[in-house]
Write a protein that holds these residues in place. Structure first.
Motif, PDB file in Angstrom:
ATOM      1  N   ARG A 116       0.858  -1.182   0.000  1.00  0.00           N
ATOM      2  CA  ARG A 116       0.000   0.000   0.000  1.00  0.00           C
ATOM      3  C   ARG A 116       0.897   1.236   0.000  1.00  0.00           C
ATOM      4  O   ARG A 116       1.889   1.288   0.715  1.00  0.00           O
ATOM      5  CB  ARG A 116      -0.853   0.005   1.261  1.00  0.00           C
ATOM      6  N   ILE A 117       0.577   2.190  -0.854  1.00  0.00           N
ATOM      7  CA  ILE A 117       1.277   3.472  -0.869  1.00  0.00           C
ATOM      8  C   ILE A 117       0.351   4.448  -0.138  1.00  0.00           C
ATOM      9  O   ILE A 117      -0.656   4.892  -0.686  1.00  0.00           O
ATOM     10  CB  ILE A 117       1.548   3.958  -2.312  1.00  0.00           C
ATOM     11  N   GLU A 118       0.705   4.753   1.108  1.00  0.00           N
ATOM     12  CA  GLU A 118      -0.188   5.552   1.952  1.00  0.00           C
ATOM     13  C   GLU A 118      -0.443   6.929   1.365  1.00  0.00           C
ATOM     14  O   GLU A 118      -1.555   7.434   1.402  1.00  0.00           O
ATOM     15  CB  GLU A 118       0.386   5.697   3.363  1.00  0.00           C
ATOM     16  N   ARG A 119       0.617   7.539   0.828  1.00  0.00           N
ATOM     17  CA  ARG A 119       0.482   8.905   0.304  1.00  0.00           C
ATOM     18  C   ARG A 119      -0.506   9.011  -0.829  1.00  0.00           C
ATOM     19  O   ARG A 119      -0.980  10.097  -1.149  1.00  0.00           O
ATOM     20  CB  ARG A 119       1.839   9.361  -0.252  1.00  0.00           C
ATOM     21  N   ARG A 120      -0.730   7.890  -1.518  1.00  0.00           N
ATOM     22  CA  ARG A 120      -1.605   7.900  -2.688  1.00  0.00           C
ATOM     23  C   ARG A 120      -2.900   7.145  -2.442  1.00  0.00           C
ATOM     24  O   ARG A 120      -3.749   7.121  -3.309  1.00  0.00           O
ATOM     25  CB  ARG A 120      -0.896   7.217  -3.865  1.00  0.00           C
ATOM     26  N   ASN A 121      -3.011   6.497  -1.254  1.00  0.00           N
ATOM     27  CA  ASN A 121      -4.116   5.576  -1.008  1.00  0.00           C
ATOM     28  C   ASN A 121      -4.233   4.635  -2.203  1.00  0.00           C
ATOM     29  O   ASN A 121      -5.290   4.476  -2.807  1.00  0.00           O
ATOM     30  CB  ASN A 121      -5.418   6.359  -0.774  1.00  0.00           C
TER      31      ASN A 121
ATOM     32  N   ILE B 161       8.255   7.771  -5.256  1.00  0.00           N
ATOM     33  CA  ILE B 161       6.957   7.967  -5.886  1.00  0.00           C
ATOM     34  C   ILE B 161       6.970   9.245  -6.700  1.00  0.00           C
ATOM     35  O   ILE B 161       7.249  10.328  -6.167  1.00  0.00           O
ATOM     36  CB  ILE B 161       5.853   8.088  -4.797  1.00  0.00           C
TER      37      ILE B 161
ATOM     38  N   ARG C 151       5.344  12.325  -8.233  1.00  0.00           N
ATOM     39  CA  ARG C 151       4.110  13.067  -7.968  1.00  0.00           C
ATOM     40  C   ARG C 151       3.389  13.439  -9.255  1.00  0.00           C
ATOM     41  O   ARG C 151       2.217  13.758  -9.255  1.00  0.00           O
ATOM     42  CB  ARG C 151       4.397  14.330  -7.139  1.00  0.00           C
TER      43      ARG C 151
ATOM     44  N   ASP D 153       2.778   9.213 -11.038  1.00  0.00           N
ATOM     45  CA  ASP D 153       2.481   8.088 -10.153  1.00  0.00           C
ATOM     46  C   ASP D 153       3.361   6.864 -10.382  1.00  0.00           C
ATOM     47  O   ASP D 153       3.044   5.778  -9.879  1.00  0.00           O
ATOM     48  CB  ASP D 153       1.009   7.657 -10.225  1.00  0.00           C
TER      49      ASP D 153
ATOM     50  N   GLU E  50       8.304   6.274   2.271  1.00  0.00           N
ATOM     51  CA  GLU E  50       7.795   6.819   1.018  1.00  0.00           C
ATOM     52  C   GLU E  50       8.494   8.146   0.719  1.00  0.00           C
ATOM     53  O   GLU E  50       8.444   9.069   1.518  1.00  0.00           O
ATOM     54  CB  GLU E  50       6.277   7.026   1.113  1.00  0.00           C
TER      55      GLU E  50
ATOM     56  N   GLU F 178       8.692  11.229  -2.053  1.00  0.00           N
ATOM     57  CA  GLU F 178       7.911  11.772  -3.164  1.00  0.00           C
ATOM     58  C   GLU F 178       8.744  12.757  -3.953  1.00  0.00           C
ATOM     59  O   GLU F 178       9.511  13.517  -3.369  1.00  0.00           O
ATOM     60  CB  GLU F 178       6.661  12.461  -2.614  1.00  0.00           C
TER      61      GLU F 178
END
Ligand SMILES: [Zn+2]
Ligand SMILES: [Zn+2]
Ligand SMILES: [Zn+2]
Length: 157
Positions: A87-92, A110, A112, A115, A144, A146
């Motif tokens: 799971r990538i929390e920053r992107r849900n 990641i 921005r 993606d 993570e 970005e």
């Protein structure tokens, strides 16, 4: 280990290795790699990119399936719990793991803008002393970062 995801590589290798690892893992543990679970994994494996549950539903529809969102959520939960996806929390959102079945603390780069996600191994030597000094015991970690991937940096320049 060089992060895998941004640079040109034999991606069919990533797909084959991950699907084979998922099949072997499920067979060894008497788990079902149902067609929904497999389809979601295959979609995540198409690209090194963070996909939300609705992106996955849309891609499955484009493939001619009629997925139910709860089925997709459950499949993602399964793939995450078994270590085939992160799971990538920053992107849900989710990405397929590049080394399923191997214990590791992932670090994600990641983009921005597009993606794209590259997965690398976090360096415990950098983090462990900080936790130790704080009297903290790390149980799991996912770092993570970005920014902009090489392709998007080139477009921006
Ligand atoms: Zn690949
Ligand atoms: Zn991983
Ligand atoms: Zn990018």
């Amino acid at each position: 280990m060089t992060p895998i995801g941004f640079t040109r590589h034999d991606h069919s290798d990533c797909v084959e290795t991950s699907l084979a690892a998922a099949e072997a893992h499920c067979a060894a543990r008497d788990l079902q790699l149902t067609s929904a679970r497999r389809q979601v994994l295959e979609i995540l494996l198409r690209e090194h990119r963070a996909l939300g549950a609705y992106d996955i539903v849309e891609r499955m529809r484009a493939d001619g399936h009629s997925p139910q969102p709860p089925t997709i959520y459950r499949a993602l939960e399964f793939l995450g719990a078994q270590g085939f996806a992160h799971r990538i929390e920053r992107r849900n959102a989710f990405v397929a793991c590049i080394c399923p079945g191997q214990p590791h603390d992932p670090m994600f780069l990641i983009c921005r803008a597009c993606d794209a996600v590259a997965e690398a191994q976090a360096n415990p030597a950098a983090v462990d002393p900080i936790a130790r000094d704080a009297g903290f015991e790390i149980e799991r970690s996912s770092i993570e970062l970005e920014g902009l991937c090489p392709a998007c940096r080139e477009t921006a320049a």
